[in-house]
Enzyme design. Structure first.
Site: not given
Length: 579
Positions: A409, A414, A454, A473
């Site tokens: 993730h 990110h 997010e 993701s």
């Protein structure tokens, strides 16, 4: 310096001191920074209440009789103070120091702060009991600060007293006489007819006095039957409304409080709960992160064939979906990571090589984390352009879903956007806004982070693209977010910050930014409305966060800005010259 240390210790009284398991928490399908921020607020309030109750109990048990004796030694009784003395004190007080204010502007601002402080405590603690001084939070902090040393006790303290008089304004002279007895200096006095039943007048007195004498004054006044109540409002160097926060990246070593909800050892619904090998692997990687200190190279993780297989499955899926559904900034960084052989399908990238890549592109760097940090600690790291990243891999039986952040993730979601200058700046500004913010504001910042970093969407040539790590993701939610099965709203921080979120299923609502620049502008305007009484900036030369709370600091910053403007002006002039 001693006063600063004492104030910091007082603030840390209410800090979270341990990690928390699922037994103390709340069920959810996946980890959420917002959920953790709300839980953190609850725990802080519970801890704070416990500390206050212990301090009140100690004051009642240990010092009541001593305080009465000290009060009797210092303060004349009512029979010893003649009305003429009271009037003389009033007459001798300079006119500008005794100003009855009809509009009550300053009085009400202090009263509102007092009510806000009291509202954080259960109703049972707001009224003093028969043997209780009714100690307020500020009084407890003042007592703790004064107890540090003889120098701390003798340090001057600015404070405001709100006294409710039962017997009329003539009682004011008794208060002023007491202040004089304890060698205090009155800076400001206001009075008004009280709005409370059974109280004649309310009086606000701002004064300067040593901490030790101020405590004695408070205890003495509380012994008199002339006053309905008396409350202290100490100045900002004692209260806990601005929590401690790191000023340098090295102080992140002290910010390692974990929220351990949905760990494989604790939750039977976790995909790795029944896998002893996986659980042991997680513990080994967690210990590596716990041992990490600022300045250390990020430890190398020798990933197993099973972990590489899990990475390959997710990587290929993202590789197929990104060209069509990810924003341009993500696609560009993703391609660059492939070109530099950091993103390949036969091995997981190491955090150190990823950190080196980010530092070259945007000045961001990585720091290993054992799990999801508390919201305050995680956001604080962003202020230093440091992203706290896990190194463990989700369980092989659940490659496309993980109930908590894992390295896949972090890496695929990110890292590419942290390599984009505009997005990196936005992330840092969220972090800077969190420093010294209240618990309620941390919750709001976490919610903004949830719906942007997010699960954020943005417009690109009339089409909606994803930039949120949780979407990029997770191919299932990515396809849901760009479909007509959910609601799309324009990103407005004020409304986004209070929007309920979904942690059981896909989000029903997503926020769409016109662009990263537009999102940053709106975010900056919203942050300016927060209650934090100071501004901060990150100095890239010293890697320190500076609190802009003095004229000297502002002058230094202005000189630096003037130099930068001069360079920009010269550059524009040179570009305009004929070749």
């Amino acid at each position: 310096m001693m006063a600063v240390a004492a104030a910091q210790k007082n603030r840390e009284m209410f800090a979270i001191k341990k990690s928390y398991s699922i037994e103390n928490g709340y069920p959810s399908r996946r980890r959420s920074l917002v959920d953790d921020a709300r839980f953190e607020t609850l725990v802080v309030k519970q801890t704070k209440q416990t500390v206050l109750e212990e301090a009140r109990s100690k004051a009642n048990d240990d010092s009541v009789e001593d305080c009465i004796v000290q009060a009797q030694e210092h303060i004349p009784s009512e029979h010893d103070v003649e009305l003429q003395d009271e009037q003389a004190n009033l007459e001798n007080l300079p006119l500008e120091e005794y100003v009855p204010v009809e509009e009550d502007v300053e009085f009400e601002s202090v009263e509102q702060e007092q009510q806000q402080s009291q509202s954080q405590e259960p109703e049972g603690n707001q009224q003093p009991t028969k043997n209780d001084y009714g100690l307020t939070e500020d009084e407890i902090l003042l007592a703790n600060a004064a107890s540090e040393s003889a120098e701390a006790e003798a340090a001057m303290q600015s404070a405001a007293l709100v006294v409710r008089l039962k017997e009329g304004i003539s009682s004011l002279g008794r208060i002023l006489k007491a202040i004089e007895t304890f060698h205090g200096t009155v800076q400001h006095v206001e009075s008004r007819q009280s709005r409370m039943e059974g109280v004649d007048h309310d009086v606000l007195i701002k004064l300067d006095m040593t901490r030790g004498n101020l405590l004695q004054l408070i205890r003495s006044l509380r012994q008199s039957g002339s006053f309905s109540s008396m409350n202290l409002m100490a100045d900002n160097n004692l209260n806990v409304k601005a929590p401690w926060f790191p000023k340098h990246a090295s102080e992140l070593d002290n910010c390692n409080h974990l929220m351990t909800k949905y760990e494989p050892d604790l939750d039977m619904n976790h995909p790795g709960f029944a896998d002893k090998v996986y659980r042991q692997r997680r513990k080994e990687i967690a210990e590596i992160a716990f041992a990490y200190k600022y300045g250390d190279p990020i430890p190398y993780i020798d990933y197993s064939d099973v972990e590489v297989k899990t990475w390959r499955s997710v990587f290929k899926t993202v590789q197929d979906l990104a060209p069509k559904h990810a924003c341009a900034e993500y696609r560009a960084a993703f391609q660059k990571l492939q070109d530099e052989q950091i993103f390949v399908d036969n091995r997981l990238p190491q955090l150190q090589e990823m950190s080196d890549f980010l530092r070259k592109n945007t000045g961001f760097s990585l720091r290993p984390a054992a799990g999801l940090l508390t919201a305050r600690d995680f956001l604080a790291s962003l202020a230093f352009r440091i992203f706290q990243s896990t190194q463990y891999v989700r369980h092989v039986n659940s490659p496309y879903h993980t109930p908590e952040p894992d390295s896949i993730h972090e890496l695929l979601g990110h890292m590419p956007l942290l390599a984009d200058p505009s997005f990196a700046q936005f992330s840092q500004e969220i972090g800077l806004a969190s420093l010294g913010a209240s618990d309620e504001e941390i919750e709001k910042l976490s919610t903004v982070y949830w719906f942007t970093v997010e699960f954020g969407l943005c417009k690109e040539h009339g089409q909606i693209k994803a930039y949120g790590a949780g979407l990029l993701s997770s191919y299932g939610e990515l396809l849901h977010a760009i479909s007509d099965k959910c609601e799309h709203r324009a990103f407005e921080p004020a409304s986004t910050a209070v929007q309920p979120y979904q942690d059981q299923e896909y989000q029903p609502i997503y926020y769409v930014a016109e662009s990263f620049e537009d999102a940053k502008d709106k975010f900056r305007r919203w942050v300016s409305t927060m209650s934090r009484p100071f501004e901060v900036r990150f100095n890239p030369h010293t890697e320190r966060v500076e609190v802009l709370d003095s004229v000297d600091k502002l002058e230094t910053l202005v000189h630096q800005m003037n130099t930068e403007i001069l360079h920009l002006t010269n550059a524009i002039s040179k570009l305009r010259r004929p070749f």
